[in-house]
Motif scaffolding. Sequence first.
Motif, PDB file in Angstrom:
ATOM      1  N   LYS A   1       0.822  -1.213   0.000  1.00 54.21           N
ATOM      2  CA  LYS A   1       0.000   0.000   0.000  1.00 54.21           C
ATOM      3  C   LYS A   1       0.854   1.260   0.000  1.00 54.21           C
ATOM      4  N   ILE A   2       2.022   1.177   0.633  1.00 54.91           N
ATOM      5  CA  ILE A   2       2.890   2.352   0.727  1.00 54.91           C
ATOM      6  C   ILE A   2       4.113   2.160  -0.157  1.00 54.91           C
ATOM      7  N   PRO A   3       4.702   3.246  -0.628  1.00 54.07           N
ATOM      8  CA  PRO A   3       5.923   3.114  -1.430  1.00 54.07           C
ATOM      9  C   PRO A   3       7.051   2.501  -0.595  1.00 54.07           C
ATOM     10  N   VAL A   4       7.724   1.531  -1.177  1.00 56.80           N
ATOM     11  CA  VAL A   4       8.848   0.869  -0.520  1.00 56.80           C
ATOM     12  C   VAL A   4      10.045   0.969  -1.460  1.00 56.80           C
ATOM     13  N   PRO A   5      11.191   1.408  -0.948  1.00 60.45           N
ATOM     14  CA  PRO A   5      12.373   1.511  -1.810  1.00 60.45           C
ATOM     15  C   PRO A   5      12.705   0.177  -2.484  1.00 60.45           C
ATOM     16  N   GLY A   6      13.190   0.254  -3.710  1.00 61.39           N
ATOM     17  CA  GLY A   6      13.492  -0.923  -4.509  1.00 61.39           C
ATOM     18  C   GLY A   6      14.417  -1.912  -3.833  1.00 61.39           C
ATOM     19  N   PHE A   7      15.463  -1.419  -3.159  1.00 58.53           N
ATOM     20  CA  PHE A   7      16.404  -2.342  -2.514  1.00 58.53           C
ATOM     21  C   PHE A   7      15.734  -3.116  -1.385  1.00 58.53           C
ATOM     22  N   LEU A   8      14.763  -2.491  -0.684  1.00 58.29           N
ATOM     23  CA  LEU A   8      14.035  -3.209   0.360  1.00 58.29           C
ATOM     24  C   LEU A   8      13.099  -4.246  -0.239  1.00 58.29           C
ATOM     25  N   LEU A   9      12.448  -3.892  -1.353  1.00 55.90           N
ATOM     26  CA  LEU A   9      11.590  -4.863  -2.037  1.00 55.90           C
ATOM     27  C   LEU A   9      12.398  -6.079  -2.469  1.00 55.90           C
ATOM     28  N   LYS A  10      13.583  -5.837  -3.011  1.00 56.27           N
ATOM     29  CA  LYS A  10      14.435  -6.932  -3.487  1.00 56.27           C
ATOM     30  C   LYS A  10      14.858  -7.838  -2.321  1.00 56.27           C
ATOM     31  N   LYS A  11      15.256  -7.240  -1.214  1.00 57.52           N
ATOM     32  CA  LYS A  11      15.672  -8.019  -0.050  1.00 57.52           C
ATOM     33  C   LYS A  11      14.479  -8.777   0.544  1.00 57.52           C
ATOM     34  N   GLY A  12      13.323  -8.120   0.615  1.00 53.34           N
ATOM     35  CA  GLY A  12      12.119  -8.768   1.128  1.00 53.34           C
ATOM     36  C   GLY A  12      11.690  -9.935   0.251  1.00 53.34           C
ATOM     37  N   LYS A  13      11.759  -9.747  -1.071  1.00 50.31           N
ATOM     38  CA  LYS A  13      11.406 -10.818  -2.005  1.00 50.31           C
ATOM     39  C   LYS A  13      12.320 -12.021  -1.798  1.00 50.31           C
ATOM     40  N   LYS A  14      13.601 -11.782  -1.613  1.00 49.01           N
ATOM     41  CA  LYS A  14      14.563 -12.871  -1.388  1.00 49.01           C
ATOM     42  C   LYS A  14      14.216 -13.636  -0.107  1.00 49.01           C
ATOM     43  N   THR A  15      13.872 -12.924   0.955  1.00 49.04           N
ATOM     44  CA  THR A  15      13.512 -13.563   2.219  1.00 49.04           C
ATOM     45  C   THR A  15      12.267 -14.431   2.063  1.00 49.04           C
ATOM     46  N   ILE A  16      11.247 -13.901   1.386  1.00 46.14           N
ATOM     47  CA  ILE A  16       9.999 -14.643   1.179  1.00 46.14           C
ATOM     48  C   ILE A  16      10.260 -15.914   0.376  1.00 46.14           C
ATOM     49  N   ILE A  17      11.014 -15.789  -0.707  1.00 48.52           N
ATOM     50  CA  ILE A  17      11.261 -16.947  -1.573  1.00 48.52           C
ATOM     51  C   ILE A  17      12.095 -18.001  -0.858  1.00 48.52           C
ATOM     52  N   GLU A  18      13.087 -17.588  -0.082  1.00 47.63           N
ATOM     53  CA  GLU A  18      13.880 -18.563   0.683  1.00 47.63           C
ATOM     54  C   GLU A  18      13.018 -19.289   1.706  1.00 47.63           C
ATOM     55  N   MET A  19      12.138 -18.551   2.394  1.00 44.02           N
ATOM     56  CA  MET A  19      11.250 -19.173   3.367  1.00 44.02           C
ATOM     57  C   MET A  19      10.312 -20.161   2.678  1.00 44.02           C
ATOM     58  N   ALA A  20       9.795 -19.778   1.509  1.00 49.17           N
ATOM     59  CA  ALA A  20       8.796 -20.596   0.811  1.00 49.17           C
ATOM     60  C   ALA A  20       9.393 -21.825   0.132  1.00 49.17           C
ATOM     61  N   THR A  21      10.702 -21.855  -0.049  1.00 48.98           N
ATOM     62  CA  THR A  21      11.317 -23.014  -0.698  1.00 48.98           C
ATOM     63  C   THR A  21      12.239 -23.748   0.290  1.00 48.98           C
ATOM     64  N   THR A  22      13.359 -23.166   0.637  1.00 45.93           N
ATOM     65  CA  THR A  22      14.294 -23.819   1.541  1.00 45.93           C
ATOM     66  C   THR A  22      13.672 -24.051   2.916  1.00 45.93           C
ATOM     67  N   GLY A  23      12.953 -23.057   3.418  1.00 47.01           N
ATOM     68  CA  GLY A  23      12.274 -23.210   4.706  1.00 47.01           C
ATOM     69  C   GLY A  23      11.258 -24.328   4.681  1.00 47.01           C
ATOM     70  N   LEU A  24      10.494 -24.396   3.588  1.00 51.41           N
ATOM     71  CA  LEU A  24       9.519 -25.479   3.431  1.00 51.41           C
ATOM     72  C   LEU A  24      10.228 -26.830   3.402  1.00 51.41           C
ATOM     73  N   LYS A  25      11.300 -26.927   2.625  1.00 51.80           N
ATOM     74  CA  LYS A  25      12.038 -28.195   2.511  1.00 51.80           C
ATOM     75  C   LYS A  25      12.458 -28.709   3.878  1.00 51.80           C
ATOM     76  N   ASP A  26      12.897 -27.797   4.734  1.00 56.10           N
ATOM     77  CA  ASP A  26      13.343 -28.191   6.087  1.00 56.10           C
ATOM     78  C   ASP A  26      12.195 -28.681   6.952  1.00 56.10           C
ATOM     79  N   GLN A  27      10.946 -28.351   6.605  1.00 53.65           N
ATOM     80  CA  GLN A  27       9.778 -28.730   7.415  1.00 53.65           C
ATOM     81  C   GLN A  27       9.112 -30.017   6.955  1.00 53.65           C
ATOM     82  N   VAL A  28       9.413 -30.448   5.753  1.00 55.61           N
ATOM     83  CA  VAL A  28       8.753 -31.637   5.202  1.00 55.61           C
ATOM     84  C   VAL A  28       9.257 -32.878   5.913  1.00 55.61           C
ATOM     85  N   LYS A  29       8.300 -33.750   6.291  1.00 60.60           N
ATOM     86  CA  LYS A  29       8.657 -34.995   6.993  1.00 60.60           C
ATOM     87  C   LYS A  29       8.523 -36.174   6.073  1.00 60.60           C
TER      88      LYS A  29
END
Length: 141
Positions: free
Chosen positions: A113-141
């Motif tokens: 909703k609010i403007p976010v600087p590009g470098f923060l968007l890039k870092k945030g996107k990286k965190t989300i994608i790592e959580m959604a892939t590598t983080g998920l992999k670590d949780q699978v039984k």
Amino acid sequence: MAVSGSSSIDIAAPIANILDAIADLENYPSWSPIHKEVEVLERDDSGRPTKARMSASLMGIADEQVLTYDWNDTGVTWDLVESTQQKAQHAEYRLTETENGTHVDFEMSLDPKIPVPGFLLKKGKKTIIEMATTGLKDQVK
């Protein structure tokens, strides 16, 4: 400014186990640095969440959000219903059986909703994608 990203990962587990890990929303705060609190509001006949409220924090920006989920045999999509910090969010896991387990494709887009600087968007996107892939992999039984 909307941001989107995608990633893939191979997980040595059957599709059902991966879907179970994704569906365990209440456990996300124990392994996802983004999720602070999760409450499932509605479930389908299989017990999978169809609507959930979450408190999340990314890059120092706290958000309260409600998401809806649509499950199938090889994945899940979710969409934003309401949020304090986002105009829109859509994400999808697509799972494909392989010889050694499952290939996981993850895609996500969100529009703050609010403007976010590009470098923060890039870092945030990286965190989300790592959580959604590598983080998920670590949780699978």
